[in-house]
Design a protein around this motif. Sequence first.
Motif: not given
Length: 439
Positions: A38-42, A160-166, A274-289
């Motif tokens: 992801t361009s925000a977090t690589f 757009p499809s309604k999907i759940v990321v987890a 305790s394992w590293e988890k994906y930050d879904l808020d950062t990874m799947f933010k609304v696309s920028s203008y």
Amino acid sequence: MSAKVSRRELLEKAVKENEEKRALEEQKKENKRNKVYTSATFQEKNYFHLETNAFRVFRLLGAPIRARQENWDAKLIRFSQILDDKGSKRNFVWPDKQEFYEQTGKQFILDKVYNKVLAYDWDDVNRVRCYKHSKTHPVLFNRVMSNNQPENAFASGWKPSKIVVANVIDRQDMDWHKTHKKTKLISSKLSLYKKPKDGKTISFYKEGIPYSLYETIEKKVSVFGPAELYDLVVKKINGAPYYEVYSASETQYFKNSDILPLINPQEEIPEELSWEKYDLDTMFKVSSYSKILFSLGEFILAVDDTFKTNFHTELVDLVEKEREGKQSTDSNSEEVSGEEVKDMRHEPVIARKKINFDRDLGIEDFNPDSLDSTKYKGILKLTEKEKSYIIGVDEKGFLKYRETDDEGNPVVLASGFEDDELSPIFFQHCPYSGVKLVD
């Protein structure tokens, strides 16, 4: 006294070590080719995917979507892949319609364009939609309706499809989890594509799972308890209802399957949490203008010209507010692979309203070589002529450039690896990331 080692033994040991190192080098190259960022977090993505006619066992982590507490809890998003002005498909995350309207009093810009191009009347007799512009403006219609695939009945286009990321624990790949100490992202489908040139196979994972499947899982949860406290078994099938969902304790449904030994009956597993988890808020933010403008600006201009709308000007205004930090509802979450990085530089869209990039003059004797090369990774790759166009750094750390070239022509800026990473369009490398740029 140690035994004497023969020359053959020494060479055989050296050959074995050489082969091991070569295999490791090849694996690193392959991993680099197949990484997804992801361009925000690589952040590299690793997936657990569902398979047709196969039992898949996993642990779904986090609180349910309506009671999210952490950034790694399961998240409901509106997601689509859209053909951009360059002919490449880009991932877009749309905001929730109701939430966006409550926050802004408006429709999201992509919803506006989508609704205009796909406007329809309802046929009560045949109970079908009669699209107003399918025949009068087929070029625009097909682009939105099917991403220019009108012959494909399953093409979803912009919708757009309604999907759940987890985040999940893949019980069928526990060695990977224990080695990397990380979770995986859930995916409803894996597609394999063989490159015609070299025969290499590339994996494409469909993001998330359908909202309908998550709802089925939640119904199962209501009977057995929080999903995080037990393993789930899902089997993808052909035809409705498309998925079979079981608690791992319902062994009567898969008693002859080889997954039984893989199921973990323990409710709370501190090590896994305790394992590293994906930050879904950062990874799947609304696309920028900014991303929308640079990816779809030309198409939106064509929509305006055809329907006498003003979407492009509105979008440019939103980009300006976004760049000034006044628009907080949106951020870029585009996913790009190593191959796509080369295509991230877009020709500038000829806007009806010029975007102000705050290119005020900097220090006249500014020396680009004084910049921190760990922050501006591409500085060392720039030519002396390219460096001469850098005149300073603003308070946010963005580079400032000359407004005109040596002949008095305006210097046109274009995006680099990220939308904010602007540089003159003739630069061969992004001064921020060092990525090779192509026009």
